[in-house]
Design an enzyme around this catalytic site. Structure first.
Site, PDB file in Angstrom:
ATOM      1  N   ILE A  16       0.845  -1.203   0.000  1.00  0.00           N
ATOM      2  CA  ILE A  16       0.000   0.000   0.000  1.00  0.00           C
ATOM      3  C   ILE A  16       0.880   1.252   0.000  1.00  0.00           C
ATOM      4  O   ILE A  16       0.588   2.248  -0.667  1.00  0.00           O
ATOM      5  CB  ILE A  16      -0.967  -0.012   1.210  1.00  0.00           C
ATOM      6  N   TYR A 144      -2.012  -9.160  15.964  1.00  0.00           N
ATOM      7  CA  TYR A 144      -1.870  -8.153  14.908  1.00  0.00           C
ATOM      8  C   TYR A 144      -2.834  -6.988  15.167  1.00  0.00           C
ATOM      9  O   TYR A 144      -2.431  -5.824  15.223  1.00  0.00           O
ATOM     10  CB  TYR A 144      -2.142  -8.781  13.531  1.00  0.00           C
TER      11      TYR A 144
END
Ligand code: UDP
Length: 327
Positions: A16, A144
């Site tokens: 990204i 995460y």
């Protein structure tokens, strides 16, 4: 002449990040990238913008922010594998959470007070309502997601303590490629659905669908797939918002439309004209049945909308990238 802002992008050689760097540069921003290249690819960033540097290299970070007269930081650098985070939590809290603290300390020393932060839909855990608004309960169910929740909480305190204004973009499922820029998804190992399906088409080796007994219309999980270029443009909108004096805020970065795994397979078959070899396997641990964003806040506050996120455009762009780079 109007001076364009100077932006520091961490993790700019990643998926990204590299798409965002590309758009920032095309729009005239001056961009410095730091990346330790543990996951990113140096070829994904113009060489003159790239500084190979760890988030933990405090002196170099401060020096870069000062010499580059940085106005805002976009912070992508992080590990992203949910499965791995469950097996090696320390790695995620060290890199994602402690790494962010190190970056924020350098920002404090260099006097930088604007930050766009890569957060995740994983902060919502197993959501009780779909589509998910930003006001939904924050209850990560894996290390995460928790590593990102912790950073979001710290950012609230940095706002109070030192006037650091931040935008947290909570990503849904990033996918697709920008073939004009030669950029796309190159994770190693690849764990994401769309590249794995395309690889199955190309190689003939079946992809495994993780469960078809979910409480969804066709039994497979539903996700909100957003083209990486639309995600990149959300970062630029967020930077402009902060530079314009915008307040600290969190935004869901998704399209608001969900597709099941089977619908993605059907789209791949339409685009490629080939059958997708696949088998049905057990559920993957920690996969909620549905994750779909309520993205109205992002659309309204940042005047953003997705322009490339039809399933067809996503799959077409990823298919071109797959054949150019992996065939
Ligand atoms: N998925 C699958 N087979 C795979 C990889 C993913 O069926 O080999 C499913 C997964 O269970 C989820 C969806 O595809 O429902 C998207 O998964 P991905 O790992 O791409 O993104 P995530 O939703 O985990 O961020």
């Amino acid at each position: 002449m109007l001076l364009m802002p100077n932006i520091l992008v961490t993790g700019g050689a990643g998926y990204i990040g590299s798409h965002t760097v590309y758009q920032l540069q095309r729009q005239g921003f001056t961009v410095s990238v730091i990346d330790d290249l543990s996951k990113g690819h140096s070829a994904s960033v113009p060489a003159d913008a790239l500084h190979v540097c760890s988030l933990f290299d405090h002196p170099q970070l401060v020096a870069l922010m000062r010499s580059g007269r940085i106005d805002a930081v976009i912070h992508f650098a992080a590990f992203i594998s949910v499965g791995e985070s469950g097996k090696e939590p320390e790695k995620y809290f060290h890199n994602n959470t402690a790494g962010s603290m190190s970056l924020f300390a350098a920002m404090a020393e260099a006097g930088v007070r604007k930050l766009v932060f890569s957060s995740t839909a994983a902060v919502y855990g197993n959501p009780t309502q779909v589509p998910i608004p930003e006001t939904a309960a924050i209850q990560a169910v894996n290390p995460y997601g928790e590593s990102k929740v912790m950073v979001e909480k710290v950012l609230d305190w940095l706002d109070t303590a030192r006037g650091v204004r931040s935008v947290r973009l909570r990503y849904f499922n990033a996918c697709g490629a920008n073939n004009d820029a030669g950029l796309g998804e190159r994770h190693d190992p690849e764990t994401h659905l769309i590249p794995l399906i395309l690889r199955a088409v190309r190689t003939g080796r079946p992809v495994t669908l993780f469960g078809d007994d979910y409480p969804t219309p066709d039994g497979t999980c539903i996700r909100d797939y957003i083209h990486v270029d639309d995600l990149a443009s959300a970062h630029i909108a967020a930077v402009n918002y902060l530079l314009g004096g915008g307040a600290t805020a969190a935004f869901n970065a998704g399209t608001g439309r969900g597709y099941s795994v089977r619908e993605v397979i059907n789209a791949v078959e339409r685009v490629t004209g080939k059958e997708v070899p696949h088998t049905i396997g057990p559920r993957r641990e920690g996969d909620p049945a549905q994750l779909v964003a309520d993205s109205s806040k992002l659309r309204q506050t940042l005047d953003w909308q997705p322009r490339h996120s039809t399933l067809e455009e996503i799959v077409e762009s990823a298919w071109v990238f797959e054949n150019r780079n992996f065939a």
